[in-house]
Design a protein around this motif. Structure first.
Motif, PDB file in Angstrom:
ATOM      1  N   ILE A  75       0.843  -1.198   0.000  1.00  0.00           N
ATOM      2  CA  ILE A  75       0.000   0.000   0.000  1.00  0.00           C
ATOM      3  C   ILE A  75       0.876   1.245   0.000  1.00  0.00           C
ATOM      4  CG2 ILE A  75      -1.748   1.291   1.286  1.00  0.00           C
ATOM      5  CD1 ILE A  75      -2.699  -1.418   2.423  1.00  0.00           C
ATOM      6  N   ALA A  76       1.938   1.231   0.808  1.00  0.00           N
ATOM      7  CA  ALA A  76       2.821   2.391   0.915  1.00  0.00           C
ATOM      8  C   ALA A  76       3.541   2.688  -0.390  1.00  0.00           C
ATOM      9  CB  ALA A  76       3.845   2.168   2.030  1.00  0.00           C
ATOM     10  N   ARG A  77       3.805   1.650  -1.196  1.00  0.00           N
ATOM     11  CA  ARG A  77       4.426   1.887  -2.505  1.00  0.00           C
ATOM     12  C   ARG A  77       3.438   2.527  -3.475  1.00  0.00           C
ATOM     13  NH1 ARG A  77       6.272  -3.729  -2.339  1.00  0.00           N
ATOM     14  NH2 ARG A  77       8.404  -3.858  -1.533  1.00  0.00           N
ATOM     15  N   ARG A  78       2.169   2.186  -3.335  1.00  0.00           N
ATOM     16  CA  ARG A  78       1.160   2.664  -4.283  1.00  0.00           C
ATOM     17  C   ARG A  78       0.595   4.028  -3.901  1.00  0.00           C
ATOM     18  NH1 ARG A  78      -2.550  -2.494  -6.154  1.00  0.00           N
ATOM     19  NH2 ARG A  78      -0.985  -4.130  -5.863  1.00  0.00           N
ATOM     20  N   ILE A  79       0.478   4.278  -2.598  1.00  0.00           N
ATOM     21  CA  ILE A  79      -0.168   5.514  -2.149  1.00  0.00           C
ATOM     22  C   ILE A  79       0.732   6.203  -1.128  1.00  0.00           C
ATOM     23  CG2 ILE A  79      -2.229   6.553  -1.163  1.00  0.00           C
ATOM     24  CD1 ILE A  79      -3.726   3.958  -1.779  1.00  0.00           C
ATOM     25  N   ALA A  80       1.238   7.378  -1.479  1.00  0.00           N
ATOM     26  CA  ALA A  80       2.003   8.180  -0.525  1.00  0.00           C
ATOM     27  C   ALA A  80       1.019   8.910   0.387  1.00  0.00           C
ATOM     28  CB  ALA A  80       2.882   9.178  -1.260  1.00  0.00           C
ATOM     29  N   TYR A  81       1.411   9.087   1.647  1.00  0.00           N
ATOM     30  CA  TYR A  81       0.500   9.667   2.645  1.00  0.00           C
ATOM     31  C   TYR A  81       1.183  10.804   3.378  1.00  0.00           C
ATOM     32  CZ  TYR A  81      -2.429   9.824   6.887  1.00  0.00           C
ATOM     33  OH  TYR A  81      -3.221  10.214   7.928  1.00  0.00           O
ATOM     34  N   LEU A  82       0.538  11.960   3.353  1.00  0.00           N
ATOM     35  CA  LEU A  82       0.965  13.101   4.149  1.00  0.00           C
ATOM     36  C   LEU A  82      -0.045  13.268   5.265  1.00  0.00           C
ATOM     37  CD1 LEU A  82       2.771  15.609   4.616  1.00  0.00           C
ATOM     38  CD2 LEU A  82       1.231  16.865   3.083  1.00  0.00           C
ATOM     39  N   PRO A  83       0.283  12.844   6.495  1.00  0.00           N
ATOM     40  CA  PRO A  83      -0.696  12.884   7.579  1.00  0.00           C
ATOM     41  C   PRO A  83      -0.940  14.297   8.090  1.00  0.00           C
ATOM     42  CG  PRO A  83       1.411  12.123   8.408  1.00  0.00           C
ATOM     43  CD  PRO A  83       1.565  12.263   6.919  1.00  0.00           C
ATOM     44  N   GLN A  84      -2.033  14.426   8.812  1.00  0.00           N
ATOM     45  CA  GLN A  84      -2.360  15.698   9.453  1.00  0.00           C
ATOM     46  C   GLN A  84      -1.364  15.971  10.569  1.00  0.00           C
ATOM     47  OE1 GLN A  84      -5.973  17.314  12.258  1.00  0.00           O
ATOM     48  NE2 GLN A  84      -6.511  15.986  10.550  1.00  0.00           N
ATOM     49  N   GLY A  85      -0.879  17.215  10.633  1.00  0.00           N
ATOM     50  CA  GLY A  85       0.103  17.554  11.667  1.00  0.00           C
ATOM     51  C   GLY A  85       1.489  17.106  11.246  1.00  0.00           C
ATOM     52  N   SER A 141      10.328  25.877  11.520  1.00  0.00           N
ATOM     53  CA  SER A 141       9.014  26.474  11.796  1.00  0.00           C
ATOM     54  C   SER A 141       7.935  25.512  11.333  1.00  0.00           C
ATOM     55  CB  SER A 141       8.872  27.801  11.059  1.00  0.00           C
ATOM     56  OG  SER A 141       8.754  27.586   9.656  1.00  0.00           O
ATOM     57  N   GLY A 142       6.690  25.782  11.737  1.00  0.00           N
ATOM     58  CA  GLY A 142       5.590  24.909  11.340  1.00  0.00           C
ATOM     59  C   GLY A 142       5.445  24.813   9.836  1.00  0.00           C
ATOM     60  N   GLY A 143       5.569  25.943   9.135  1.00  0.00           N
ATOM     61  CA  GLY A 143       5.445  25.931   7.687  1.00  0.00           C
ATOM     62  C   GLY A 143       6.583  25.210   7.005  1.00  0.00           C
ATOM     63  N   GLU A 144       7.811  25.412   7.490  1.00  0.00           N
ATOM     64  CA  GLU A 144       8.962  24.712   6.919  1.00  0.00           C
ATOM     65  C   GLU A 144       8.831  23.211   7.128  1.00  0.00           C
ATOM     66  OE1 GLU A 144      12.427  28.132   7.545  1.00  0.00           O
ATOM     67  OE2 GLU A 144      11.949  26.739   9.170  1.00  0.00           O
ATOM     68  N   ARG A 145       8.388  22.842   8.312  1.00  0.00           N
ATOM     69  CA  ARG A 145       8.217  21.413   8.618  1.00  0.00           C
ATOM     70  C   ARG A 145       7.128  20.802   7.728  1.00  0.00           C
ATOM     71  NH1 ARG A 145       8.368  22.126  13.603  1.00  0.00           N
ATOM     72  NH2 ARG A 145       6.142  22.131  14.101  1.00  0.00           N
ATOM     73  N   ALA A 146       6.058  21.554   7.485  1.00  0.00           N
ATOM     74  CA  ALA A 146       4.986  21.054   6.619  1.00  0.00           C
ATOM     75  C   ALA A 146       5.500  20.775   5.214  1.00  0.00           C
ATOM     76  CB  ALA A 146       3.838  22.058   6.577  1.00  0.00           C
ATOM     77  N   ARG A 147       6.347  21.652   4.712  1.00  0.00           N
ATOM     78  CA  ARG A 147       6.877  21.463   3.358  1.00  0.00           C
ATOM     79  C   ARG A 147       7.873  20.298   3.318  1.00  0.00           C
ATOM     80  NH1 ARG A 147       8.157  26.946   3.747  1.00  0.00           N
ATOM     81  NH2 ARG A 147      10.210  26.603   2.807  1.00  0.00           N
ATOM     82  N   ASP A 164      -3.516  15.010   4.074  1.00  0.00           N
ATOM     83  CA  ASP A 164      -4.497  15.428   5.074  1.00  0.00           C
ATOM     84  C   ASP A 164      -4.118  16.813   5.584  1.00  0.00           C
ATOM     85  OD1 ASP A 164      -6.458  15.612   6.977  1.00  0.00           O
ATOM     86  OD2 ASP A 164      -5.984  13.722   7.980  1.00  0.00           O
ATOM     87  N   GLU A 165      -4.877  17.811   5.194  1.00  0.00           N
ATOM     88  CA  GLU A 165      -4.652  19.218   5.533  1.00  0.00           C
ATOM     89  C   GLU A 165      -3.243  19.681   5.143  1.00  0.00           C
ATOM     90  OE1 GLU A 165      -6.103  20.738   9.230  1.00  0.00           O
ATOM     91  OE2 GLU A 165      -7.577  19.128   9.464  1.00  0.00           O
ATOM     92  N   PRO A 166      -2.902  19.596   3.874  1.00  0.00           N
ATOM     93  CA  PRO A 166      -1.549  19.972   3.433  1.00  0.00           C
ATOM     94  C   PRO A 166      -1.269  21.469   3.511  1.00  0.00           C
ATOM     95  CG  PRO A 166      -2.944  19.556   1.535  1.00  0.00           C
ATOM     96  CD  PRO A 166      -3.739  19.129   2.742  1.00  0.00           C
ATOM     97  N   LEU A 167      -2.302  22.305   3.714  1.00  0.00           N
ATOM     98  CA  LEU A 167      -2.097  23.752   3.760  1.00  0.00           C
ATOM     99  C   LEU A 167      -1.916  24.285   5.174  1.00  0.00           C
ATOM    100  CD1 LEU A 167      -4.723  24.921   1.110  1.00  0.00           C
ATOM    101  CD2 LEU A 167      -2.368  24.145   0.781  1.00  0.00           C
ATOM    102  N   ALA A 168      -2.076  23.428   6.174  1.00  0.00           N
ATOM    103  CA  ALA A 168      -1.947  23.878   7.566  1.00  0.00           C
ATOM    104  C   ALA A 168      -0.555  24.449   7.810  1.00  0.00           C
ATOM    105  CB  ALA A 168      -2.219  22.716   8.517  1.00  0.00           C
ATOM    106  N   SER A 169      -0.484  25.572   8.481  1.00  0.00           N
ATOM    107  CA  SER A 169       0.757  26.240   8.895  1.00  0.00           C
ATOM    108  C   SER A 169       1.463  26.974   7.765  1.00  0.00           C
ATOM    109  CB  SER A 169       1.756  25.250   9.530  1.00  0.00           C
ATOM    110  OG  SER A 169       1.181  24.596  10.645  1.00  0.00           O
ATOM    111  N   LEU A 196      -9.178  19.343   2.880  1.00  0.00           N
ATOM    112  CA  LEU A 196      -9.004  20.794   2.869  1.00  0.00           C
ATOM    113  C   LEU A 196     -10.062  21.491   3.714  1.00  0.00           C
ATOM    114  CD1 LEU A 196      -8.445  21.199  -0.980  1.00  0.00           C
ATOM    115  CD2 LEU A 196      -6.665  21.342   0.777  1.00  0.00           C
ATOM    116  N   HIS A 197      -9.648  22.586   4.362  1.00  0.00           N
ATOM    117  CA  HIS A 197     -10.590  23.465   5.050  1.00  0.00           C
ATOM    118  C   HIS A 197     -10.813  24.768   4.302  1.00  0.00           C
ATOM    119  CE1 HIS A 197     -11.567  21.274   8.662  1.00  0.00           C
ATOM    120  NE2 HIS A 197     -10.291  20.992   8.873  1.00  0.00           N
TER     121      HIS A 197
END
Length: 262
Positions: A75-85, A141-147, A164-169, A196-197
């Motif tokens: 599953i991990a090879r087929r679908i990359a996951y960016l979790p919330q937070g 920072s939160g934004g740098e870590r998100a990227r 999951d919420e890729p725009l947070a921070s 997205l929110h």
């Protein structure tokens, strides 16, 4: 590329049913936004699709194969996951953090190859973190870590990406960069699913929206079909100013509708 089919998906957390009987077909080449108010079940839905939560009812198929028949590594090879937070527990450099995205492709005791390293470098460039490569990720920072976490997801090189919420921070400029990047992934043939929110970003960039409320899928379709004054009122409890007809659609919440109000 990856196709995900969802049939009658229900998920319970403890004694509470959080997601109820959701059907959806997520196809390659589209950016799908999952929207809804806090506590609607959006994150639970995407985590269940990834096999991170057990299903109470229903089924998920990835390219025609039952999710339950696939190993987590597959599953991990087929679908990359960016979790919330973006909570990090180890003081890794950004470059090493992004390199973790290659783990699903490595065998036991294998070392990262020159090709893997090239993929890592490209992912950092696309997420605008190359200049942070030597920095310790826990000190960002939160934004740098998100990227940086987005770069790790890109480094997987999977046929689908769930964010999951890729725009947070993120600041407004980097929010635009991330949405452009996600749309670019979809235009290159990948399936991209983003929780997205920001309704304006959802309206402007997504091909299709899944509107979830109280665990149920209450609307699905193009943004102009899903984001209506009545749905914003009933689902979000807000009055809004919006325009879904122009080249740059927008949704601006104006006020909360209080109980007993118009």
């Amino acid at each position: 590329m990856v196709n995900i089919s969802i049939k009658g998906l229900s998920v319970s957390l403890g004694r509470r049913e959080v997601v109820r009987r959701i059907d959806a077909n997520l196809k390659p080449g589209e950016l799908v936004g999952v929207i809804g108010p806090n506590g609607a079940g959006k994150s639970t839905l995407v985590r269940a699709i990834l096999g991170l939560l057990p299903l109470r009812e229903g089924a998920v198929h990835i390219d025609g194969e039952a999710l339950t028949s696939l190993a987590p590594r597959d599953i991990a090879r087929r679908i990359a996951y960016l979790p919330q937070g973006q909570t990090l527990h180890w003081p890794l450099t950004v470059e090493r953090l992004v390199a973790l995205g290659r783990l699903p492709h490595l065998g036991p005791m294998s070392k990262i190859s020159a090709q893997d390293q090239a993929i890592v470098q490209e992912a950092m460039e696309r997420a605008d973190v190359t200049h942070l490569a030597g920095r310790v990720a826990t000190e960002l920072s939160g934004g740098e870590r998100a990227r940086a976490m987005l770069a790790r997801a890109l480094a997987v090189g999977a046929g689908a990406l769930v964010a999951d919420e890729p725009l947070a921070s993120l600041d407004p400029g980097h929010q635009i960069d991330v949405m452009e990047l996600l749309l670019g992934e979809a235009r290159n043939g990948k399936l991209v699913v983003a929780v997205l929110h920001d309704l304006t970003m959802a309206a402007r960039y997504c091909d299709r929206l899944l509107l979830v409320d109280k665990g149920e899928l209450v609307a699905e379709g193009a943004p102009r079909e899903v984001l209506t004054a009545e749905r914003l009122r009933t689902v979000y409890g807000i009055r809004s100013q919006f325009d879904m007809t122009g080249p740059a659609p927008f949704v601006v919440p104006l006020e909360r509708i209080r109980e007993g109000g118009d």
